[in-house]
Write an enzyme that holds these catalytic residues in place. Sequence first.
Site, PDB file in Angstrom:
ATOM      1  N   ASN A 119      27.335  12.023  20.746  1.00 33.98           N
ATOM      2  CA  ASN A 119      25.710  10.875  20.943  1.00 33.98           C
ATOM      3  C   ASN A 119      26.316  10.127  21.905  1.00 33.98           C
ATOM      4  OD1 ASN A 119      25.728  11.509  17.805  1.00 33.98           O
ATOM      5  ND2 ASN A 119      26.596   9.453  16.934  1.00 33.98           N
ATOM      6  N   ASP A 120      27.017   9.858  22.468  1.00 32.24           N
ATOM      7  CA  ASP A 120      27.374   9.388  24.001  1.00 32.24           C
ATOM      8  C   ASP A 120      27.371   9.653  25.295  1.00 32.24           C
ATOM      9  OD1 ASP A 120      26.753   6.301  23.553  1.00 32.24           O
ATOM     10  OD2 ASP A 120      28.534   6.340  22.593  1.00 32.24           O
ATOM     11  N   HIS A 169      22.596   3.359  16.038  1.00 31.67           N
ATOM     12  CA  HIS A 169      23.330   3.281  15.261  1.00 31.67           C
ATOM     13  C   HIS A 169      22.379   3.008  14.050  1.00 31.67           C
ATOM     14  CE1 HIS A 169      26.356   3.150  18.101  1.00 31.67           C
ATOM     15  NE2 HIS A 169      27.201   3.535  17.501  1.00 31.67           N
ATOM     16  N   ARG A 209      34.076   3.885  12.349  1.00 36.52           N
ATOM     17  CA  ARG A 209      33.835   2.744  13.457  1.00 36.52           C
ATOM     18  C   ARG A 209      33.985   0.644  12.475  1.00 36.52           C
ATOM     19  NH1 ARG A 209      29.777   6.262  13.042  1.00 36.52           N
ATOM     20  NH2 ARG A 209      28.947   7.005  14.873  1.00 36.52           N
ATOM     21  N   CYS A 232      32.666  15.001  16.211  1.00 35.62           N
ATOM     22  CA  CYS A 232      32.537  13.041  15.118  1.00 35.62           C
ATOM     23  C   CYS A 232      31.144  12.427  16.213  1.00 35.62           C
ATOM     24  CB  CYS A 232      33.561  12.225  15.726  1.00 35.62           C
ATOM     25  SG  CYS A 232      33.654  11.385  16.715  1.00 35.62           S
ATOM     26  N   ARG A 285      38.964   4.283  14.712  1.00 29.78           N
ATOM     27  CA  ARG A 285      38.860   3.817  16.521  1.00 29.78           C
ATOM     28  C   ARG A 285      38.731   1.967  16.673  1.00 29.78           C
ATOM     29  NH1 ARG A 285      32.661   5.173  18.192  1.00 29.78           N
ATOM     30  NH2 ARG A 285      32.250   4.242  16.581  1.00 29.78           N
ATOM     31  N   ARG A 331      20.198   6.865  23.796  1.00 28.16           N
ATOM     32  CA  ARG A 331      19.860   7.007  22.240  1.00 28.16           C
ATOM     33  C   ARG A 331      19.306   6.176  21.425  1.00 28.16           C
ATOM     34  NH1 ARG A 331      26.135   6.612  21.256  1.00 28.16           N
ATOM     35  NH2 ARG A 331      25.696   6.066  18.552  1.00 28.16           N
ATOM     36  N   GLU A 380      33.551  11.005  25.760  1.00 26.80           N
ATOM     37  CA  GLU A 380      31.798  10.750  25.520  1.00 26.80           C
ATOM     38  C   GLU A 380      31.426   9.993  26.695  1.00 26.80           C
ATOM     39  OE1 GLU A 380      31.565   7.744  22.660  1.00 26.80           O
ATOM     40  OE2 GLU A 380      33.283   6.747  22.889  1.00 26.80           O
TER      41      GLU A 380
HETATM   42  C1  PEP Z   1      30.465   9.149  19.455  1.00 25.19           C
HETATM   43  O1  PEP Z   1      29.149   9.068  20.442  1.00 25.19           O
HETATM   44  O2  PEP Z   1      29.093   9.861  19.847  1.00 25.19           O
HETATM   45  C2  PEP Z   1      30.604   8.823  18.466  1.00 25.19           C
HETATM   46  C3  PEP Z   1      30.696   8.741  17.445  1.00 25.19           C
HETATM   47  O3  PEP Z   1      30.545   7.286  18.516  1.00 25.19           O
HETATM   48  P1  PEP Z   1      29.012   6.124  18.155  1.00 25.19           P
HETATM   49  O4  PEP Z   1      27.638   6.778  17.455  1.00 25.19           O
HETATM   50  O5  PEP Z   1      29.502   5.029  17.561  1.00 25.19           O
HETATM   51  O6  PEP Z   1      29.305   5.342  19.486  1.00 25.19           O
HETATM   52 MG    MG Z   2      30.325   6.386  21.221  1.00 28.48          MG
END
Ligand code: PEP
Ligand code: MG
Length: 561
Positions: A437-438, A172, A279, A485, A315, A448, A414
């Site tokens: 990402n998750d 993040h 977010r 996303c 979200r 990550r 995710e």
């Molecule tokens: C993800 O996990 O891909 C996502 C968009 O949420 P975040 O990056 O905030 O965990």
């Molecule tokens: Mg995520």
Amino acid sequence: MLEAEEYRIPYRTVPAEAVQDELARLASAFEHALEELSTQGEWLKTNLGRDAASVFDWHVGVLKDQHLRDNIENLIKDKCAAAAYATSTVMLNYQRRFMQMTDPLLVERIRDVQDIEKRLMRHILGEAREDLAHLTKPAILVAHDLGPTQTAQLPDTKVIGVALDAGAATSHTAILLRSWGRPGVIGLNDVSTRVSGGDLVIIDGSNQLVIANPDDATLEEYRAQEVAYHKLSGELDELRDLPAVTKDGHRIMLHCNVEFPTESAVGVRKGGDGVGLYRTEFLFLRPEGPPSEEEQYEAYRQVIRGAEDRPVTIRTFDLGADKYTQQRQYEQERNPMLGLRSIRYSLQNLDMFKIQLRAILRASVHGNVRMMFPLICSLMEFRQAKMTVHDAMEDLEETGTDFNRNVSIGMMLETPAAAVQVKEFCREVGFVSIGTNDLIQYLLAVDRGNERVSQSFSGSHPAVLRSLRDVVRACTQAGIDCSLCGEMAGQPLYTLFLMGIGLRQLSMAPANIPEVKKLIRLVTTAQAQRIARRALSFDTERQVTNYLRDETRKVLPEDPI
Ligand code: PEP
Ligand code: MG
């Protein structure tokens, strides 16, 4: 330079004239630590008895040990060491004495020494962080690590670029740095030990490079690159008002990911078709505690207003993992990525969750709004969260407050569990938004945010590609709206693959929109489908990356991919 409390502090010296300031910083840290211990010790004595408080007496004894204090001060005076470095070094030696002991009770003391060190560091670094807010000239921040909470404050400072030892591309911190739009290079391992305060530094975000004290020729070359970069992004901005339509006429909606309420207007200016992911948790990462319903309502309205009638997906707060509220900073979990995060945290804090849901429902009357829950692993979680939305609706009805009863309620997909059960989810959710990402983190069992394993974190892994294909296919067959996303959505390397498996909505950092749009406008759907099919036929991540890079270069030869 800024140091982080969880790590050994790199060697850093200060100019001779700053030694007195470092000594004062140290004295103040000792004073505050002792004051804190005395208050906490009193509380323990009153509430839990003398025995419980005795460990604090030991901490006080260590902090009053003149020999220990002299050692730290001497390091500052003799070697011009920074207070943080001197404290960390002397405390490490102190710990080592206990490591060599055979009595288990004394070995236990190591943990106490670490606690004392952390307490001192918090005060020393707390002052350093304040200094950041008071910078009077533009500066580059070089640090071991920076959490999302600290990163979120950078736009209010004069920091113009960041270089970090720790972190990886989808942490993040990295996401925030990108949305802030300033150059950031992370995961460099040891940059904070190689650069000193006052050095001239070039941050090359495109090549993930930091150059300390460049010679004149290098400086010239980078000045020229800066001009070329601004020219290229100016040219891309010309695409702003054109839709992302393939050569054979298929429209791809390009939405933006937003971390701060003001950003949705920026996304629209970059040509975004709406907000695909807001977010909201960043509203909660502030010292004053969670925002009130009214404050949240105002923030959501601002995002909706900025989107100018375009769709907005909010979200619900995704707290935990690497995003702890300041109140939870010191209750860190042993394994936070698998801990009390996201929807699990919301369902254990229903009052806080309901306040947010009421604010979202109220704001929904002002635009085209959908809401979704993060990190859904099971149908039960989704149902419970949806029931809480209905509770919030009842609250609003009771007070006669206006809200949108028909707001669409979706999920972030995710986790591998949700990917496997996607067909069942499709029967219950309003829409699906894939968070790669998750999803990659959990599918490939790779943190990550950890620079040591960032090589293993890749969207090109065949297991990732196949999961994405299966999820999109299941949603299409069920007639459920599906978007993506995660950071993959904004990487041109994956654009053709994602289109080829049938995705028609991508949500990304506003800065990525023009380049992705340019690529989409240069290809046909059939071309993308052929590329996706071929990418899915490879066995290894490397083959996939090389193939996608070659295919993308054929379409966009002039862009760095
Ligand atoms: C993800 O996990 O891909 C996502 C968009 O949420 P975040 O990056 O905030 O965990
Ligand atoms: Mg995520």
